[in-house]
Design a protein around this motif. Structure first.
Motif, PDB file in Angstrom:
ATOM      1  N   TYR A 123     -43.283   1.903  -2.765  1.00 32.90           N
ATOM      2  CA  TYR A 123     -42.757   3.246  -2.509  1.00 32.90           C
ATOM      3  C   TYR A 123     -41.382   3.454  -3.137  1.00 32.90           C
ATOM      4  O   TYR A 123     -40.891   4.589  -3.193  1.00 32.90           O
TER       5      TYR A 123
ATOM      6  N   ASP B 236     -49.023   8.486   7.543  1.00 33.46           N
ATOM      7  CA  ASP B 236     -49.406   8.548   6.137  1.00 33.46           C
ATOM      8  C   ASP B 236     -48.137   8.858   5.356  1.00 33.46           C
ATOM      9  O   ASP B 236     -47.639   9.981   5.403  1.00 33.46           O
TER      10      ASP B 236
ATOM     11  N   HIS C 271     -45.592   8.946   1.967  1.00 28.49           N
ATOM     12  CA  HIS C 271     -45.488   9.062   0.513  1.00 28.49           C
ATOM     13  C   HIS C 271     -44.013   9.144   0.150  1.00 28.49           C
ATOM     14  O   HIS C 271     -43.193   9.650   0.927  1.00 28.49           O
TER      15      HIS C 271
ATOM     16  N   PRO D 205     -42.763  10.574  -3.125  1.00 27.49           N
ATOM     17  CA  PRO D 205     -42.943  11.136  -4.465  1.00 27.49           C
ATOM     18  C   PRO D 205     -41.613  11.283  -5.190  1.00 27.49           C
ATOM     19  O   PRO D 205     -40.576  11.512  -4.583  1.00 27.49           O
TER      20      PRO D 205
END
Length: 298
Positions: A44, A76, A78, A80
């Motif tokens: 990540y 969940d 992320h 980005p």
């Protein structure tokens, strides 16, 4: 896999250097924790994480710890790029989280948080602490949030949280109730007690109104941003003072989540289900503090 602590790295951050070079048991434990988090966090991380952490250890550790805590909680997750540090999806909604680790301020600056004088009694500099927290929240909201919103990274139906870590703030261990992070966004002052004139028993307790904190220059900084419509896109703030050398038994037990009652996209109650959660319910011209200690329910 490349490790976080590497010999020969021209590090500049004292925390990184001390942990890397010390043979003490606490330092070894901190290194082991950091490396174990890195194993989970590495997919990540941004491409510059390992280059940056020798120069801004606490800041990068906080990003890593926060991400791994949310993974541990089953979200969940992320990360980005470009965008805020973390995106979680919960109950069909998206929550962006931007991490920040404010310092105590430049040495000698009149509004910096003074270092504690060990062995001497002294006053906890609450006003300076609130100024540092308030500045960190404002900086992220007015720069990073606006930037990512303008670019369309953050959508109009997304929630946004600033996650503040206080490990670099002098006196952070002296935090009380209500916690300083709540006092940085709500106009909560000191505790006041009303006594019955006849019995002298406590009739009522409440907190004084403190809408601003004065800077040494004489200017004032508001502490009521969660009652300000200009901050309605800030859904909440998250606080912790964890660092590599002072972890909690369970990740997330150290979190304090404070809800913005005016948020356009409010956070669900019990969103994290760990640590402590605080909200203020506005009733007329005063507010009622509602808090939940999820650790006591475990």
């Amino acid at each position: 896999m490349t490790q976080v602590f590497r010999e020969g790295v021209a590090a500049t951050d004292p925390a990184y250097i001390n942990l890397r070079d010390s043979d003490s048991d606490p330092a070894r434990a901190a290194r082991e924790l950091t490396e174990s988090l890195w194993l989970r966090y590495s997919p990540y991380a941004d491409d510059h994480f390992l280059d940056c952490i020798p120069h801004e250890f606490d800041e990068r550790f906080w990003e890593m710890y926060l991400t791994c805590s949310l993974l541990e909680l089953g979200f969940d997750v992320h990360c980005p790029k470009p965008g805020p540090d973390i995106l979680i999806e919960a109950d069909g909604g998206r929550v962006w989280i931007e991490a920040v680790t404010p310092t105590s301020g430049a040495l000698g600056h009149p509004d910096a948080i003074p270092e504690p004088q060990f062995g001497k009694a002294g006053r906890v500099p609450e006003e300076q602490i609130l100024l540092r927290m308030r500045s960190a929240i404002q900086g992220k909201y007015e720069t990073k949030y606006r930037e990512y919103r303008d670019k369309g990274v953050i959508g109009p139906d997304d929630s946004y949280v600033v996650a503040v870590n206080g490990c670099q703030l002098h006196h952070a261990i002296a935090d009380d109730y209500p916690p300083w992070i709540a006092k940085a966004v709500f106009p909560i002052g000191g505790l006041q007690v009303a006594l019955d004139r006849e019995s002298l028993e406590v009739a009522e307790t409440s907190y004084q109104y403190r809408g601003v904190v004065e800077k040494c220059s004489g200017s004032s900084v508001s502490t009521d941003i969660f009652l300000d419509q200009d901050y309605r896109d800030l859904s909440g703030v998250l606080y912790s003072k964890v660092d590599a050398g002072n972890p909690t038994a369970r990740m997330g037990d150290d979190f304090i989540l404070v809800h913005n009652p005016l948020a356009n996209m409010p956070l669900d109650a019990g969103l994290l289900g760990c640590g402590k959660e605080l909200a203020v319910r506005v009733e007329g011209d005063h507010g009622v503090i509602e808090d939940t200690d999820w650790n006591s329910r475990a």
